[in-house]
Design an enzyme around this catalytic site. Structure first.
Site, PDB file in Angstrom:
ATOM      1  N   ASN A 124       0.825  -1.227   0.000  1.00 54.71           N
ATOM      2  CA  ASN A 124       0.000   0.000   0.000  1.00 54.71           C
ATOM      3  C   ASN A 124       0.853   1.269   0.000  1.00 54.71           C
ATOM      4  OD1 ASN A 124      -2.547   1.593   2.092  1.00 54.71           O
ATOM      5  ND2 ASN A 124      -2.521   1.421  -0.117  1.00 54.71           N
ATOM      6  N   CYS A 139       2.963   1.754  -3.177  1.00 53.47           N
ATOM      7  CA  CYS A 139       3.275   2.006  -4.599  1.00 53.47           C
ATOM      8  C   CYS A 139       2.028   1.920  -5.480  1.00 53.47           C
ATOM      9  CB  CYS A 139       4.339   1.033  -5.105  1.00 53.47           C
ATOM     10  SG  CYS A 139       5.961   1.238  -4.336  1.00 53.47           S
ATOM     11  N   ARG A 140       1.599   0.698  -5.793  1.00 46.72           N
ATOM     12  CA  ARG A 140       0.571   0.530  -6.822  1.00 46.72           C
ATOM     13  C   ARG A 140      -0.812   0.996  -6.395  1.00 46.72           C
ATOM     14  NH1 ARG A 140       1.864  -5.646  -7.538  1.00 46.72           N
ATOM     15  NH2 ARG A 140       2.360  -5.250  -5.344  1.00 46.72           N
ATOM     16  N   SER A 141      -1.267   0.552  -5.226  1.00 50.85           N
ATOM     17  CA  SER A 141      -2.664   0.888  -4.876  1.00 50.85           C
ATOM     18  C   SER A 141      -2.873   2.366  -4.525  1.00 50.85           C
ATOM     19  CB  SER A 141      -3.240  -0.050  -3.811  1.00 50.85           C
ATOM     20  OG  SER A 141      -2.539   0.023  -2.602  1.00 50.85           O
TER      21      SER A 141
HETATM   22  P1  4NP Z   1       3.222  -2.096  -3.455  1.00 48.93           P
HETATM   23  O1  4NP Z   1       4.802  -2.251  -3.557  1.00 48.93           O
HETATM   24  O2  4NP Z   1       2.666  -3.454  -3.072  1.00 48.93           O
HETATM   25  O3  4NP Z   1       2.833  -1.693  -4.830  1.00 48.93           O
HETATM   26  O4  4NP Z   1       2.959  -1.046  -2.395  1.00 48.93           O
HETATM   27  C1  4NP Z   1       5.591  -2.813  -2.550  1.00 48.93           C
HETATM   28  C2  4NP Z   1       5.863  -2.099  -1.422  1.00 48.93           C
HETATM   29  C3  4NP Z   1       6.675  -2.653  -0.449  1.00 48.93           C
HETATM   30  C4  4NP Z   1       7.198  -3.899  -0.619  1.00 48.93           C
HETATM   31  C5  4NP Z   1       6.907  -4.616  -1.753  1.00 48.93           C
HETATM   32  C6  4NP Z   1       6.096  -4.072  -2.723  1.00 48.93           C
HETATM   33  N1  4NP Z   1       8.048  -4.461   0.367  1.00 48.93           N
HETATM   34  O5  4NP Z   1       8.582  -5.544   0.128  1.00 48.93           O
HETATM   35  O6  4NP Z   1       8.240  -3.840   1.418  1.00 48.93           O
END
Ligand code: 4NP
Length: 159
Positions: free
Chosen positions: A13, A15-17
């Site tokens: 939560n 980057c993408r969302s």
């Molecule tokens: P999101 O990206 O799922 O699009 O917010 C990520 C954010 C953090 C992590 C992986 C993906 N992480 O491994 O901490």
């Protein structure tokens, strides 16, 4: 008419969302739909809870005029399944994780994948950009813009 409630879901939560949330808010405003929607986002893990969106995503989104204003939170099955009308996951893992929380399958008709709404892009998932370079973030925004337009059309048709 009651607002349609949309929850975008990814892993962290950050980057993408939250990008999907910001893009959908802007696109719906341009389409005169903003007052008909409530838009939020959440992650399947709590690791980044309370954080602002990733600075790289904020920067890439802002270059296209999208302001990301969100604090990360974890998906809450006890509230979110009932409250939201469209629970829109970014990849197959997020989708499986959310479906596994819907133990009796009561909410299965609310659970979607973002790429279900893609029109121009022939993709099955919104890929995790976290370990990618700038092109990964640009690619995510390209996919999200296209799918947000598709989702908006679906909501208009459903209403
Ligand atoms: P999101 O990206 O799922 O699009 O917010 C990520 C954010 C953090 C992590 C992986 C993906 N992480 O491994 O901490």
């Amino acid at each position: 008419m009651e607002k349609k409630k949309i929850l975008f879901v990814c892993l962290g939560n950050i980057c993408r969302s939250p990008a999907a949330e910001g893009i959908m808010k802007t696109i719906s405003q341009k389409n005169g739909m903003k007052d008909k929607l409530f838009i939020d986002s959440a992650g399947t893990i709590a690791y980044h809870a309370g954080e602002n969106p990733d600075a790289r995503m904020v920067m890439h989104a802002l270059k296209r005029g999208y302001v990301l204003d969100h604090k990360a939170r974890k998906f809450n099955p006890e509230k979110d399944f009932q409250y939201f009308d469209y629970i829109v996951t970014m990849d197959n893992q997020n989708n499986a994780d959310i479906k596994s929380l819907d133990i009796n399958g009561i909410y299965k008709n609310k659970i979607f994948k973002m790429t279900d709404f893609s029109k121009e892009f022939k993709v099955n998932e919104v890929p995790d950009p976290y370990y990618s370079g700038p092109e990964g973030f640009e690619n995510v925004i390209d996919i999200l813009e296209d799918a947000c337009n598709g989702l908006l059309k679906k909501i208009e048709n459903d209403s």
